[in-house]
Design a protein around this motif. Sequence first.
Motif, mmCIF file in Angstrom:
data_model
loop_
_atom_site.group_PDB
_atom_site.id
_atom_site.type_symbol
_atom_site.label_atom_id
_atom_site.label_comp_id
_atom_site.label_asym_id
_atom_site.label_seq_id
_atom_site.Cartn_x
_atom_site.Cartn_y
_atom_site.Cartn_z
ATOM 1 N N MET A 82 0.820 -1.203 0.000
ATOM 2 C CA MET A 82 0.000 0.000 0.000
ATOM 3 C C MET A 82 0.861 1.262 0.000
ATOM 4 O O MET A 82 0.520 2.257 -0.652
ATOM 5 C CB MET A 82 -0.945 -0.008 1.201
ATOM 6 C CG MET A 82 -1.857 1.215 1.270
ATOM 7 S SD MET A 82 -2.793 1.530 -0.284
ATOM 8 C CE MET A 82 -4.065 0.270 -0.190
ATOM 9 N N ALA A 83 1.988 1.226 0.714
ATOM 10 C CA ALA A 83 2.891 2.381 0.708
ATOM 11 C C ALA A 83 3.387 2.662 -0.711
ATOM 12 O O ALA A 83 3.404 3.814 -1.169
ATOM 13 C CB ALA A 83 4.073 2.129 1.645
ATOM 14 N N LEU A 84 3.770 1.602 -1.428
ATOM 15 C CA LEU A 84 4.208 1.760 -2.815
ATOM 16 C C LEU A 84 3.046 2.216 -3.697
ATOM 17 O O LEU A 84 3.216 3.069 -4.575
ATOM 18 C CB LEU A 84 4.781 0.445 -3.339
ATOM 19 C CG LEU A 84 5.230 0.427 -4.803
ATOM 20 C CD1 LEU A 84 6.313 1.469 -5.055
ATOM 21 C CD2 LEU A 84 5.732 -0.970 -5.190
ATOM 22 N N ALA A 85 1.856 1.664 -3.452
ATOM 23 C CA ALA A 85 0.680 2.024 -4.250
ATOM 24 C C ALA A 85 0.330 3.505 -4.092
ATOM 25 O O ALA A 85 -0.075 4.162 -5.056
ATOM 26 C CB ALA A 85 -0.513 1.157 -3.852
ATOM 27 N N GLY A 139 0.704 8.680 -10.722
ATOM 28 C CA GLY A 139 -0.258 8.442 -11.792
ATOM 29 C C GLY A 139 -1.265 9.570 -11.947
ATOM 30 O O GLY A 139 -1.557 10.001 -13.064
ATOM 31 N N VAL A 140 -1.788 10.083 -10.835
ATOM 32 C CA VAL A 140 -2.769 11.160 -10.932
ATOM 33 C C VAL A 140 -2.109 12.455 -11.373
ATOM 34 O O VAL A 140 -2.731 13.276 -12.076
ATOM 35 C CB VAL A 140 -3.524 11.340 -9.595
ATOM 36 C CG1 VAL A 140 -2.663 12.020 -8.540
ATOM 37 C CG2 VAL A 140 -4.806 12.149 -9.804
ATOM 38 N N ALA A 141 -0.851 12.671 -10.978
ATOM 39 C CA ALA A 141 -0.128 13.857 -11.442
ATOM 40 C C ALA A 141 0.036 13.816 -12.961
ATOM 41 O O ALA A 141 -0.105 14.845 -13.643
ATOM 42 C CB ALA A 141 1.235 13.952 -10.760
ATOM 43 N N LEU A 142 0.310 12.623 -13.482
ATOM 44 C CA LEU A 142 0.420 12.472 -14.932
ATOM 45 C C LEU A 142 -0.931 12.696 -15.611
ATOM 46 O O LEU A 142 -1.032 13.382 -16.627
ATOM 47 C CB LEU A 142 0.948 11.076 -15.278
ATOM 48 C CG LEU A 142 2.392 10.758 -14.879
ATOM 49 C CD1 LEU A 142 2.715 9.299 -15.191
ATOM 50 C CD2 LEU A 142 3.363 11.671 -15.585
ATOM 51 N N ARG A 143 -1.973 12.114 -15.051
ATOM 52 C CA ARG A 143 -3.302 12.188 -15.666
ATOM 53 C C ARG A 143 -3.859 13.606 -15.676
ATOM 54 O O ARG A 143 -4.629 13.972 -16.561
ATOM 55 C CB ARG A 143 -4.270 11.252 -14.940
ATOM 56 C CG ARG A 143 -3.877 9.789 -15.043
ATOM 57 C CD ARG A 143 -4.860 8.883 -14.351
ATOM 58 N NE ARG A 143 -6.109 8.805 -15.086
ATOM 59 C CZ ARG A 143 -7.164 8.113 -14.678
ATOM 60 N NH1 ARG A 143 -7.106 7.456 -13.533
ATOM 61 N NH2 ARG A 143 -8.260 8.076 -15.399
ATOM 62 N N THR A 173 -3.065 5.476 -19.695
ATOM 63 C CA THR A 173 -2.719 4.137 -20.173
ATOM 64 C C THR A 173 -2.380 3.217 -19.001
ATOM 65 O O THR A 173 -2.828 2.060 -18.941
ATOM 66 C CB THR A 173 -1.521 4.196 -21.140
ATOM 67 O OG1 THR A 173 -1.862 5.032 -22.255
ATOM 68 C CG2 THR A 173 -1.151 2.801 -21.640
ATOM 69 N N TYR A 174 -1.591 3.712 -18.072
ATOM 70 C CA TYR A 174 -1.234 2.930 -16.877
ATOM 71 C C TYR A 174 -2.480 2.500 -16.122
ATOM 72 O O TYR A 174 -2.657 1.318 -15.792
ATOM 73 C CB TYR A 174 -0.323 3.785 -15.989
ATOM 74 C CG TYR A 174 -0.133 3.258 -14.581
ATOM 75 C CD1 TYR A 174 0.326 1.963 -14.341
ATOM 76 C CD2 TYR A 174 -0.399 4.065 -13.485
ATOM 77 C CE1 TYR A 174 0.512 1.490 -13.047
ATOM 78 C CE2 TYR A 174 -0.216 3.615 -12.190
ATOM 79 C CZ TYR A 174 0.235 2.327 -11.981
ATOM 80 O OH TYR A 174 0.401 1.864 -10.686
ATOM 81 N N SER A 175 -3.377 3.444 -15.870
ATOM 82 C CA SER A 175 -4.584 3.145 -15.108
ATOM 83 C C SER A 175 -5.496 2.166 -15.854
ATOM 84 O O SER A 175 -5.996 1.199 -15.274
ATOM 85 C CB SER A 175 -5.349 4.444 -14.818
ATOM 86 O OG SER A 175 -6.569 4.180 -14.169
ATOM 87 N N LEU A 209 -5.544 3.445 -7.145
ATOM 88 C CA LEU A 209 -5.494 4.659 -6.322
ATOM 89 C C LEU A 209 -5.381 5.909 -7.182
ATOM 90 O O LEU A 209 -5.868 6.973 -6.785
ATOM 91 C CB LEU A 209 -4.318 4.591 -5.353
ATOM 92 C CG LEU A 209 -4.505 3.697 -4.127
ATOM 93 C CD1 LEU A 209 -3.280 3.755 -3.226
ATOM 94 C CD2 LEU A 209 -5.740 4.110 -3.323
ATOM 95 N N SER A 210 -4.761 5.812 -8.343
ATOM 96 C CA SER A 210 -4.687 6.984 -9.217
ATOM 97 C C SER A 210 -6.085 7.419 -9.633
ATOM 98 O O SER A 210 -6.368 8.610 -9.756
ATOM 99 C CB SER A 210 -3.827 6.685 -10.451
ATOM 100 O OG SER A 210 -4.488 5.829 -11.367
ATOM 101 N N GLU A 211 -6.981 6.446 -9.829
ATOM 102 C CA GLU A 211 -8.375 6.770 -10.155
ATOM 103 C C GLU A 211 -9.089 7.360 -8.945
ATOM 104 O O GLU A 211 -9.856 8.325 -9.064
ATOM 105 C CB GLU A 211 -9.094 5.511 -10.634
ATOM 106 C CG GLU A 211 -10.533 5.736 -11.074
ATOM 107 C CD GLU A 211 -10.653 6.624 -12.295
ATOM 108 O OE1 GLU A 211 -11.712 7.274 -12.465
ATOM 109 O OE2 GLU A 211 -9.686 6.697 -13.084
#
Length: 229
Positions: free
Chosen positions: A24-27, A34-38, A51-53, A109-111
């Motif tokens: 979870m720490a890594l996630a 991921g959210v910063a990219l999105r 794409t990752y998500s 988590l990015s979503e």
Amino acid sequence: MLKGYGAVILDGAGLTLQLALCSMALAIVLGLIGVALRLSPLRWLAWCGDTYSTVIRGIPDLVLILLIFYGGQDLLNRVAPMLGYDDYIDLNPMAAGIFTLGFIFGAYLSETFRGAFMAIPRGQAEAGSAYGMSPRQVFFRVLVPQMIRLAIPGFTNNWLVLTKATALISVVGLQDMMFKAKQAADATREPFTFFLAVAAVYLLITSVSLLVLRAIEKRYSVGVKAAQL
């Protein structure tokens, strides 16, 4: 009742909890990236995040675990000789499990984080920029603190699912609670007893997690509720 295997299963439960916490720490880290990219204004970065998500959430967890563990091990042993390392590389199941679950749930988590960020009024970021903050400072000092409160419900759900998904890592040889229960069940020919014990431990972990995360959510909502009143 557990025919002397109780301590063994509890030892496996400790490894399971360690796996879940590290994953979870890594996630969380990957989810924030991921959210910063999105949410990036640069189209190619947003495409990478999307794409990752999309790809990771569309592939079963077990398939990804097997791909990363066995495929990654095969890739390392093909590349290592080119770099002058001739010994066989045997991936550690714990490290592979942490990386795989972290990578998978980073996409989820990015979503969750994206939805939380989208719920923050745009004026908050504009106010930060007006004070002279850089985009990075606005993200971490203004948006992230507000996002946490909004993301806690989704985060809670992801944590519960991740905790249960740790059972899948036993297929690559990690001697977690599920692995130990399977060994005990094979030795005693009483699978129902040991798998029921494992189910009870998972239920205990998730129940305690719910209590803790609900307390955190309540804590983060105090000021908001007071302001609304």
